[in-house]
Design an enzyme around this catalytic site. Sequence first.
Site, PDB file in Angstrom:
ATOM      1  N   SER A 138       0.817  -1.209   0.000  1.00 23.01           N
ATOM      2  CA  SER A 138       0.000   0.000   0.000  1.00 23.01           C
ATOM      3  C   SER A 138       0.859   1.270   0.000  1.00 23.01           C
ATOM      4  O   SER A 138       1.947   1.310   0.586  1.00 23.01           O
ATOM      5  CB  SER A 138      -0.949   0.047   1.206  1.00 23.01           C
ATOM      6  OG  SER A 138      -1.568   1.304   1.335  1.00 23.01           O
ATOM      7  N   TYR A 151      -3.168   0.600  10.415  1.00 21.19           N
ATOM      8  CA  TYR A 151      -2.872   0.324   9.006  1.00 21.19           C
ATOM      9  C   TYR A 151      -1.600   1.058   8.583  1.00 21.19           C
ATOM     10  O   TYR A 151      -0.701   0.464   7.969  1.00 21.19           O
ATOM     11  CB  TYR A 151      -4.056   0.776   8.150  1.00 21.19           C
ATOM     12  CG  TYR A 151      -3.968   0.364   6.696  1.00 21.19           C
ATOM     13  CD1 TYR A 151      -4.209  -0.951   6.320  1.00 21.19           C
ATOM     14  CD2 TYR A 151      -3.681   1.295   5.695  1.00 21.19           C
ATOM     15  CE1 TYR A 151      -4.155  -1.337   4.976  1.00 21.19           C
ATOM     16  CE2 TYR A 151      -3.624   0.923   4.360  1.00 21.19           C
ATOM     17  CZ  TYR A 151      -3.864  -0.397   4.012  1.00 21.19           C
ATOM     18  OH  TYR A 151      -3.805  -0.768   2.686  1.00 21.19           O
TER      19      TYR A 151
END
Length: 263
Positions: A138, A151
């Site tokens: 990501s 995250y």
Amino acid sequence: MNLTDRIAVITGGAGGIGAALARRFAAEGAAAVVLADLDGDAVRAVAEGIGPLAHPTTLDVTDEEQVKALVDETERRYGRIDLFCANAGVTSGGGIEADDRAWDRAWRVNVLAHVYSARAVLPGMLTRGGGHLLHTCSAAGVLTAVGDAPYTTTKHAAVAFAEWLSITYRDRGIRVSALCPQGVDTPMLADGLAAGHLGARVTAASGAVLTPEQVADAAVAGLAEERFLILPHPEVAGYARRRAEDPDGWQAGLRKLVRRLSA
């Protein structure tokens, strides 16, 4: 990495980027694609859509014994693994108020699962003198994910681990790539947008929202070039450069975007 006649394993293969990678690998002429996911029914449906070269299996990526068993079974079935894609990932949507269970789940799925797969697959690759690891990390791993502290933290750790692997093993024939997309049209983003989650809104406002197929295209191009950092959103490179050169200005700009979207 030329995918023709290669044996690939993809975790998180039941949908989104994982399923798109599987379909693209098949189109590139892969000999076999092993699809693993916690959702057994969904991953079987994806495999059926691809055809006989796709082999589905149910897997909990946070269970190291299951990961090792997947690698052992794949090597018994096909003789080798050329490409292992550690693609499973989870968000939390929480900040410092996120409880320890949310932090633990993010750590286990987003980081330890990568460690487990590397432990399991590297011995065979090193013996054969080659192989490629593709870790889905990501853009949050090189920038930040507004509104999601677990995250952001774990994706940074995932990029760091991939970089460590690349430095440590490249001279022994192992290639490592970190796939770092920004906004992708998957349930992860769509659910956040539907819920009005600030982080999802910031992501959608920071660049184009790509399809999983576009991310798979970028991944295949990056694998062919043996690039470490694969950025399906080219603008992420510019953001990362600004962040490194002017961290205060970068943070100020992001805070301004947050204020605008929160108004």
